[in-house]
Design a protein around this motif. Structure first.
Motif, PDB file in Angstrom:
ATOM      1  N   THR A 157     -47.450  92.514  16.071  1.00 54.46           N
ATOM      2  CA  THR A 157     -48.251  91.477  15.635  1.00 54.46           C
ATOM      3  C   THR A 157     -49.397  91.924  16.421  1.00 54.46           C
ATOM      4  OG1 THR A 157     -46.433  89.894  14.988  1.00 54.46           O
ATOM      5  CG2 THR A 157     -48.449  89.242  15.130  1.00 54.46           C
ATOM      6  N   PHE A 158     -49.318  91.954  17.792  1.00 54.36           N
ATOM      7  CA  PHE A 158     -50.216  92.030  18.864  1.00 54.36           C
ATOM      8  C   PHE A 158     -51.208  93.392  18.489  1.00 54.36           C
ATOM      9  CE2 PHE A 158     -51.524  94.567  22.762  1.00 54.36           C
ATOM     10  CZ  PHE A 158     -52.661  93.795  23.084  1.00 54.36           C
ATOM     11  N   MET A 198     -51.761  89.058  25.676  1.00 49.79           N
ATOM     12  CA  MET A 198     -51.186  87.634  25.008  1.00 49.79           C
ATOM     13  C   MET A 198     -50.906  86.628  26.055  1.00 49.79           C
ATOM     14  SD  MET A 198     -47.628  89.081  23.497  1.00 49.79           S
ATOM     15  CE  MET A 198     -48.054  90.434  23.047  1.00 49.79           C
ATOM     16  N   ARG A 215     -60.934  93.328  19.929  1.00 55.07           N
ATOM     17  CA  ARG A 215     -59.548  93.056  19.339  1.00 55.07           C
ATOM     18  C   ARG A 215     -58.848  92.567  20.459  1.00 55.07           C
ATOM     19  NH1 ARG A 215     -57.814  98.579  16.936  1.00 55.07           N
ATOM     20  NH2 ARG A 215     -60.035  98.289  16.091  1.00 55.07           N
ATOM     21  N   PRO A 216     -57.666  91.934  20.644  1.00 55.62           N
ATOM     22  CA  PRO A 216     -56.899  91.425  21.489  1.00 55.62           C
ATOM     23  C   PRO A 216     -56.743  92.561  22.652  1.00 55.62           C
ATOM     24  CG  PRO A 216     -55.827  90.664  19.550  1.00 55.62           C
ATOM     25  CD  PRO A 216     -56.989  91.704  19.192  1.00 55.62           C
ATOM     26  N   ARG A 261     -58.926  88.335  24.785  1.00 56.60           N
ATOM     27  CA  ARG A 261     -60.045  89.340  24.232  1.00 56.60           C
ATOM     28  C   ARG A 261     -61.113  89.668  25.564  1.00 56.60           C
ATOM     29  NH1 ARG A 261     -59.329  89.488  18.409  1.00 56.60           N
ATOM     30  NH2 ARG A 261     -57.863  87.711  17.982  1.00 56.60           N
ATOM     31  N   GLU A 279     -46.639  81.782  17.641  1.00 54.68           N
ATOM     32  CA  GLU A 279     -47.442  83.006  17.874  1.00 54.68           C
ATOM     33  C   GLU A 279     -48.096  82.915  19.201  1.00 54.68           C
ATOM     34  OE1 GLU A 279     -46.528  85.482  16.176  1.00 54.68           O
ATOM     35  OE2 GLU A 279     -45.096  84.356  14.742  1.00 54.68           O
ATOM     36  N   PHE A 302     -54.073  85.253  21.774  1.00 56.91           N
ATOM     37  CA  PHE A 302     -54.340  86.523  22.142  1.00 56.91           C
ATOM     38  C   PHE A 302     -55.724  86.350  22.996  1.00 56.91           C
ATOM     39  CE2 PHE A 302     -52.529  88.037  17.959  1.00 56.91           C
ATOM     40  CZ  PHE A 302     -51.497  88.484  18.571  1.00 56.91           C
ATOM     41  N   ALA A 359     -51.397  94.663  15.556  1.00 57.18           N
ATOM     42  CA  ALA A 359     -51.980  94.677  14.195  1.00 57.18           C
ATOM     43  C   ALA A 359     -53.232  93.779  14.051  1.00 57.18           C
ATOM     44  CB  ALA A 359     -50.959  94.400  12.990  1.00 57.18           C
ATOM     45  N   SER A 360     -53.385  92.924  15.079  1.00 56.66           N
ATOM     46  CA  SER A 360     -54.507  92.060  15.046  1.00 56.66           C
ATOM     47  C   SER A 360     -55.726  92.450  15.496  1.00 56.66           C
ATOM     48  CB  SER A 360     -54.106  90.974  16.064  1.00 56.66           C
ATOM     49  OG  SER A 360     -52.952  90.229  15.807  1.00 56.66           O
ATOM     50  N   ASP A 361     -56.935  91.933  15.003  1.00 59.48           N
ATOM     51  CA  ASP A 361     -58.277  92.621  15.200  1.00 59.48           C
ATOM     52  C   ASP A 361     -59.027  91.397  15.750  1.00 59.48           C
ATOM     53  OD1 ASP A 361     -58.701  91.057  12.947  1.00 59.48           O
ATOM     54  OD2 ASP A 361     -59.123  92.731  11.631  1.00 59.48           O
TER      55      ASP A 361
END
Length: 280
Positions: free
Chosen positions: A275-276, A109, A105-106, A224, A219, A222, A278-280
């Motif tokens: 948003t970061f 950013m 996941r992130p 990872r 946006e 990200f 919640a991101s996967d």
């Protein structure tokens, strides 16, 4: 005799299994010089954003023995394609890379993206009207730029560079900013934190200005952890994701993500942090 053969067979089996298990418990972290994200050299060594995240992960993943290897980014990608069981903090997930790597996941950013020029050329670029990278690469090809070999910035930007490749490439970030400062390039497509850091490093903190442009991602992109796309890599990434789930919402982790960001960019970074998360 039967017992002795059975014992010998067990010893052989353990000898064969031992090295494989030891190898599976090893993480080789790969790094290269890309400040302010990775700092592999000098007084600020290991203080970059990804360095600090790597150190946090190293401290949490105590079940693995861990080492760090400094190698150029193109070699990281080539070695992962060949099955090297390495991990890299800061990879951007792309369809092509998902063919040979697995992604966490992130962790941070890249944001915001800018057309970076020398400050003395501000008026020249302002006169071009609202900037568009497509226009720069097609209608203003006399303006010189460069791109880092094998880099993924953002899908729309990457597609433009593939369609209209610039006249030159570079192998490390500092090289590109030195070329820009010394009038060997006219502009770079870069993140504002990277431009601010390199201007300071070059002893010219006000040397560069950054312009928004039409294709700029609204946006963040990200970053990872990217590991080998093997059963070993999937297991390591699962462990990394568990650590990130526990750490990313903490004030200390937010501080890492915001490190080296330009003051003017902090409100935008903080606005997209949910948003970061919640991101996967």
């Amino acid at each position: 005799m039967v017992k002795r053969c059975g014992l010998a067979g067990l010893v052989v089996a353990l000898a064969l299994a031992g090295p494989a298990r030891a190898e599976g418990e090893q993480i080789t972290w790969t790094v290269y010089e890309a400040p302010p994200f990775m700092m592999a050299e000098g007084e600020e060594r290991n203080t970059g954003i990804f360095d600090r995240i790597r150190r946090l992960l190293t401290a949490r993943l105590t079940e693995y023995s861990q080492s760090t290897l400094t190698v150029p980014f193109p070699r990281i990608l080539t070695s992962l394609k060949q099955g090297a069981e390495w991990c890299f903090v800061g990879g951007v997930r792309t369809p092509e890379r998902e063919g040979f790597a697995v992604f966490s996941r992130p962790v941070a950013m890249f944001y915001p993206l800018r057309i970076v020029v020398r400050a003395e050329n501000r008026a020249r670029f302002e006169a071009l009207g609202p900037l568009s990278l497509r226009n720069l690469l097609t209608e203003h090809r006399a303006l010189r730029t460069s791109m880092l070999r094998n880099r993924a910035i953002a899908p729309g930007i990457d597609a433009l560079f593939r369609q209209y490749p610039p006249g030159q490439t570079h192998s490390e970030f500092g090289e590109a900013f030195r070329m820009l400062l010394n009038d060997r390039l006219d502009y770079l497509v870069e993140f504002s934190s990277s431009a601010a850091y390199h201007a300071r490093l070059l002893g010219a903190p006000d040397a560069f200005v950054g312009f928004p442009f039409a294709e700029e991602n609204p946006e963040p992109v990200f970053a990872r952890v990217m590991c080998a796309g093997t059963p070993w890599g999937r297991e390591v990434v699962a462990r990394i994701d568990a650590v990130l789930a526990a750490e990313r919402a903490s004030p200390a982790y937010r501080e890492i993500v915001e490190a080296w960001a330009a003051e003017a960019d902090l409100p935008r970074i903080r606005a997209v942090y949910d948003t970061f998360l919640a991101s996967d």
